[in-house]
Design an enzyme around this catalytic site. Structure first.
Site, PDB file in Angstrom:
ATOM      1  N   SER A  22      61.069  51.355 -31.994  1.00 46.26           N
ATOM      2  CA  SER A  22      61.496  52.854 -32.213  1.00 46.26           C
ATOM      3  C   SER A  22      62.513  53.106 -31.138  1.00 46.26           C
ATOM      4  O   SER A  22      62.948  54.304 -30.986  1.00 46.26           O
ATOM      5  CB  SER A  22      60.047  53.751 -32.285  1.00 46.26           C
ATOM      6  OG  SER A  22      59.297  53.518 -31.130  1.00 46.26           O
ATOM      7  N   ASN A 109      49.297  55.854 -27.560  1.00 45.28           N
ATOM      8  CA  ASN A 109      48.986  56.873 -28.600  1.00 45.28           C
ATOM      9  C   ASN A 109      48.884  58.171 -27.873  1.00 45.28           C
ATOM     10  O   ASN A 109      49.305  59.248 -28.219  1.00 45.28           O
ATOM     11  CB  ASN A 109      47.758  56.543 -29.296  1.00 45.28           C
ATOM     12  CG  ASN A 109      47.703  55.322 -29.802  1.00 45.28           C
ATOM     13  OD1 ASN A 109      49.029  54.811 -30.098  1.00 45.28           O
ATOM     14  ND2 ASN A 109      46.838  54.678 -30.334  1.00 45.28           N
ATOM     15  N   HIS A 155      71.102  91.370 -59.045  1.00 43.32           N
ATOM     16  CA  HIS A 155      71.328  90.358 -59.856  1.00 43.32           C
ATOM     17  C   HIS A 155      72.828  90.135 -59.651  1.00 43.32           C
ATOM     18  O   HIS A 155      73.338  89.600 -60.727  1.00 43.32           O
ATOM     19  CB  HIS A 155      71.125  91.044 -61.278  1.00 43.32           C
ATOM     20  CG  HIS A 155      69.881  91.698 -61.600  1.00 43.32           C
ATOM     21  ND1 HIS A 155      68.671  90.823 -62.013  1.00 43.32           N
ATOM     22  CD2 HIS A 155      69.219  92.739 -61.320  1.00 43.32           C
ATOM     23  CE1 HIS A 155      67.710  91.463 -61.907  1.00 43.32           C
ATOM     24  NE2 HIS A 155      67.869  92.752 -61.666  1.00 43.32           N
ATOM     25  N   SER A 276      93.032  72.389 -47.481  1.00 41.56           N
ATOM     26  CA  SER A 276      92.762  71.681 -48.593  1.00 41.56           C
ATOM     27  C   SER A 276      93.896  70.471 -48.399  1.00 41.56           C
ATOM     28  O   SER A 276      95.044  70.958 -48.081  1.00 41.56           O
ATOM     29  CB  SER A 276      92.966  72.137 -49.810  1.00 41.56           C
ATOM     30  OG  SER A 276      93.213  71.090 -50.853  1.00 41.56           O
ATOM     31  N   LYS A 282      95.047  77.069 -50.091  1.00 43.50           N
ATOM     32  CA  LYS A 282      93.433  77.321 -49.666  1.00 43.50           C
ATOM     33  C   LYS A 282      93.318  77.377 -48.383  1.00 43.50           C
ATOM     34  O   LYS A 282      93.598  76.802 -47.442  1.00 43.50           O
ATOM     35  CB  LYS A 282      92.747  75.923 -50.286  1.00 43.50           C
ATOM     36  CG  LYS A 282      92.802  75.626 -51.754  1.00 43.50           C
ATOM     37  CD  LYS A 282      91.972  76.544 -52.486  1.00 43.50           C
ATOM     38  CE  LYS A 282      90.639  76.128 -52.451  1.00 43.50           C
ATOM     39  NZ  LYS A 282      90.008  75.281 -53.064  1.00 43.50           N
ATOM     40  N   ASN A 284      89.458  77.265 -46.810  1.00 40.42           N
ATOM     41  CA  ASN A 284      88.001  77.045 -47.453  1.00 40.42           C
ATOM     42  C   ASN A 284      86.909  77.430 -46.286  1.00 40.42           C
ATOM     43  O   ASN A 284      86.940  77.043 -45.173  1.00 40.42           O
ATOM     44  CB  ASN A 284      87.637  75.723 -47.845  1.00 40.42           C
ATOM     45  CG  ASN A 284      88.664  75.338 -48.783  1.00 40.42           C
ATOM     46  OD1 ASN A 284      88.943  76.122 -49.735  1.00 40.42           O
ATOM     47  ND2 ASN A 284      89.167  73.934 -48.832  1.00 40.42           N
ATOM     48  N   GLU A 289      79.444  76.420 -46.179  1.00 43.03           N
ATOM     49  CA  GLU A 289      78.935  75.584 -47.210  1.00 43.03           C
ATOM     50  C   GLU A 289      78.251  74.597 -46.409  1.00 43.03           C
ATOM     51  O   GLU A 289      77.265  73.982 -47.123  1.00 43.03           O
ATOM     52  CB  GLU A 289      80.215  74.904 -47.797  1.00 43.03           C
ATOM     53  CG  GLU A 289      80.964  75.946 -48.665  1.00 43.03           C
ATOM     54  CD  GLU A 289      82.268  75.402 -49.108  1.00 43.03           C
ATOM     55  OE1 GLU A 289      82.383  74.257 -50.150  1.00 43.03           O
ATOM     56  OE2 GLU A 289      83.309  75.970 -48.967  1.00 43.03           O
ATOM     57  N   TYR A 316      45.257  57.357 -34.555  1.00 51.23           N
ATOM     58  CA  TYR A 316      46.602  56.831 -34.675  1.00 51.23           C
ATOM     59  C   TYR A 316      46.788  55.761 -35.609  1.00 51.23           C
ATOM     60  O   TYR A 316      46.141  54.960 -35.861  1.00 51.23           O
ATOM     61  CB  TYR A 316      47.148  56.452 -33.284  1.00 51.23           C
ATOM     62  CG  TYR A 316      48.703  55.974 -33.351  1.00 51.23           C
ATOM     63  CD1 TYR A 316      49.632  56.918 -33.255  1.00 51.23           C
ATOM     64  CD2 TYR A 316      48.679  54.600 -33.804  1.00 51.23           C
ATOM     65  CE1 TYR A 316      50.830  56.528 -33.309  1.00 51.23           C
ATOM     66  CE2 TYR A 316      50.358  54.290 -33.738  1.00 51.23           C
ATOM     67  CZ  TYR A 316      51.123  55.141 -33.504  1.00 51.23           C
ATOM     68  OH  TYR A 316      52.575  54.677 -33.712  1.00 51.23           O
ATOM     69  N   GLN A 321      54.896  56.826 -36.403  1.00 54.19           N
ATOM     70  CA  GLN A 321      56.186  56.831 -35.675  1.00 54.19           C
ATOM     71  C   GLN A 321      57.382  57.208 -36.462  1.00 54.19           C
ATOM     72  O   GLN A 321      58.646  57.476 -35.983  1.00 54.19           O
ATOM     73  CB  GLN A 321      56.420  55.243 -35.422  1.00 54.19           C
ATOM     74  CG  GLN A 321      57.678  54.853 -34.605  1.00 54.19           C
ATOM     75  CD  GLN A 321      57.751  53.497 -34.267  1.00 54.19           C
ATOM     76  OE1 GLN A 321      56.871  53.062 -33.102  1.00 54.19           O
ATOM     77  NE2 GLN A 321      58.545  52.579 -34.993  1.00 54.19           N
TER      78      GLN A 321
HETATM   79  N1  ARG Z   1      56.419  53.881 -30.799  1.00 55.40           N
HETATM   80  C1  ARG Z   1      55.118  54.418 -31.154  1.00 55.40           C
HETATM   81  C2  ARG Z   1      55.147  55.807 -31.930  1.00 55.40           C
HETATM   82  O1  ARG Z   1      56.344  56.290 -32.057  1.00 55.40           O
HETATM   83  C3  ARG Z   1      54.426  54.601 -29.875  1.00 55.40           C
HETATM   84  C4  ARG Z   1      52.748  54.550 -30.231  1.00 55.40           C
HETATM   85  C5  ARG Z   1      52.372  53.277 -30.480  1.00 55.40           C
HETATM   86  N2  ARG Z   1      51.055  53.028 -30.534  1.00 55.40           N
HETATM   87  C6  ARG Z   1      50.512  51.870 -31.039  1.00 55.40           C
HETATM   88  N3  ARG Z   1      49.354  51.792 -31.046  1.00 55.40           N
HETATM   89  N4  ARG Z   1      51.318  51.022 -31.705  1.00 55.40           N
HETATM   90  O2  ARG Z   1      54.371  56.126 -32.710  1.00 55.40           O
END
Ligand code: ARG
Length: 460
Positions: A22, A109, A155, A276, A282, A284, A289, A316, A321
């Protein structure tokens, strides 16, 4: 080598590594991760769980990492599993043994639950400032156009005369509720999850009140399972963002309509409109939008969060994630939209004459004509019917209530006198709507004053 390598005899498959990682999106929480680690290490040392020397080495190491990340000297390792692992590994590479003690009495966690709250708390301050700026701009414009007559619609049919200032203030009141909703969600986010551990707390003699206080929270989360698995605050914020975007989208829709030749109530500044590639004439309203369009993605963020959480057993689960990209997208989108919308509003030109011309057509003073008869003693329902007949006559004869002759009026009812023309004049119709919350210029100015006092009282 993974930090959790002990239990495993093989490296993770590269596909699993990429899938699981992540860092691509959670690296934006690096400041909060370091802030949390500093507070955690200080608490561990205060409780005698790690030595003062180790705590000093950790603090220095973390400060160095923070500086190097800020300056760009240190880059995030795309192969790291997440921001927490990356910083811990980097710390250990820099300071050795002491770095390995940082994770005592902590889990990723509770760490990620803390980082996310800290991060959102910071972003909320920015969103609040942007939103205050928008409301303040609406107040400026409303004060400027407090007596600018325009048709009010139901309306999307011309209904009764209002003022442009009143119309704009309606949005100010919506955004005021959004400010309050965000503050309300922030107040419920004010418990500190660190010390919940992986799920079941810890046997170390930690002091969660100390870390809560150091990190600016009112209290530690009172249940460790809830502490690590609660994402209500993300959902509440995404929900508040969705409502806010809905408001912005409605105003955007009006801006789009007002810019059209069919209305031509406003003209956007060249710097906030686009052309445009093929049609030279135009101009816009792309910004409005796009804001309207981006509302859809913020609703999507809310749906994603609600759906990710709906089937999760305590505590958890890795599913969680997925919370980050959704709530980060909501934060980014809301900020971007308000930041672009406010100056667009500030620089627009208001075409008062066109608003008045539109108000002069469409019989929007018919209610006032009926009210005139009521004030002369006729029951409202009869006055309503009689005025309807006059409108029908005008339509047949190509007239308006203003151009209908006194003889025509008096043929319909002897209660009509020459003062009817004053009673149905647009300015009189608007000036007379002095009921609390109405569109009269005085009421608009009172609203502006009330709103400005609210903004001043909000604090930073
Ligand atoms: N990258 C994880 C998240 O965003 C962090 C927590 C990970 N915990 C675990 N037990 N794998 O949730």
């Amino acid at each position: 080598m993974k930090l959790w390598a002990g239990r495993f005899s093989k490296e993770a498959d590269s596909r699993v590594n990429d899938f699981n990682s992540s860092i691509r999106f959670d690296s934006r929480m690096f400041r909060e991760d370091i802030q949390g680690s500093l507070a955690h290490a200080a608490m561990l040392a205060g409780q005698g769980i790690i030595s003062q020397e180790d705590e000093q080495a950790i603090a220095q190491g973390l400060e160095g990492i923070l500086q190097d990340l800020e300056s760009g000297k240190l880059a995030f390792d795309p192969d790291a599993e997440d921001i927490h692992m990356f910083i811990e590994a980097e710390l250990t590479a820099r300071i050795g043994q002491a770095g390995k003690r940082l994770h005592t009495a902590r889990s990723r966690n509770d760490q990620v639950a803390l980082d996310l709250r800290l991060y959102l708390r910071r972003e909320l301050k920015e969103i609040k400032a942007l939103l205050k700026g928008l409301v303040s701009e609406l107040c400026n414009q409303a004060a400027k156009y407090a007596d600018t007559v325009m048709p009010g619609y139901t309306h999307l049919q011309r209904a009764q005369p209002i003022t442009f200032g009143h119309h704009l203030m309606a949005y100010a009141w919506m955004f005021r509720r959004d400010l309050l909703r965000l503050a309300d969600a922030a107040a419920r986010m004010d418990s500190m999850p660190l010390g919940s551990g992986a799920l079941a707390g810890t046997t170390y003699p930690i002091d969660r009140w100390q870390t809560a206080q150091a990190l600016g929270f009112s209290e530690p989360c009172p249940n460790s399972l809830d502490g690590v698995s609660d994402r209500d605050y993300c959902i509440e914020l995404a929900s508040a963002f969705s409502i806010l975007m809905m408001h912005l989208s409605r105003l955007s829709e009006e801006v789009v309509a007002w810019c059209s030749w069919e209305f031509k109530f406003i003209e956007l500044d060249d710097a906030f409109a686009t052309g445009s590639s093929i049609m030279p004439q135009k101009k816009n309203p792309d910004v409005a939008e796009l804001v309207r369009g981006k509302t859809g993605r913020v609703y999507g963020d809310l749906m994603a969060l609600l759906t990710v959480m709906k089937g999760l057993p305590l505590a958890y689960n890795k599913d969680m994630q997925e919370d980050k990209e959704a709530i980060f997208d909501g934060v980014d989108t809301v900020k971007l939209c308000i930041a672009t919308f406010t100056p667009m509003l500030a620089t627009m030109t208001v075409l008062k004459e066109n608003m008045r011309a539109a108000a002069a057509k469409g019989f929007i003073n018919a209610t006032d004509c009926a009210d005139y008869l009521v004030k002369k003693g006729m029951p409202f329902r009869d006055a309503y019917k009689l005025t309807g007949g006059l409108v029908a006559q005008c339509v047949r004869e190509g007239k308006t209530l203003e151009t209908l002759s006194l003889a025509d009026y008096q043929r319909a009812s002897a209660l009509f006198g020459p003062d009817v023309y004053e009673a149905i004049s647009l300015d009189a119709c608007v000036q007379g709507r002095t009921s609390y919350g109405g569109p009269a210029p005085a009421s608009v100015l009172a609203q502006v004053e009330q709103m400005r006092a609210f903004l001043d009282g909000l604090g930073e």
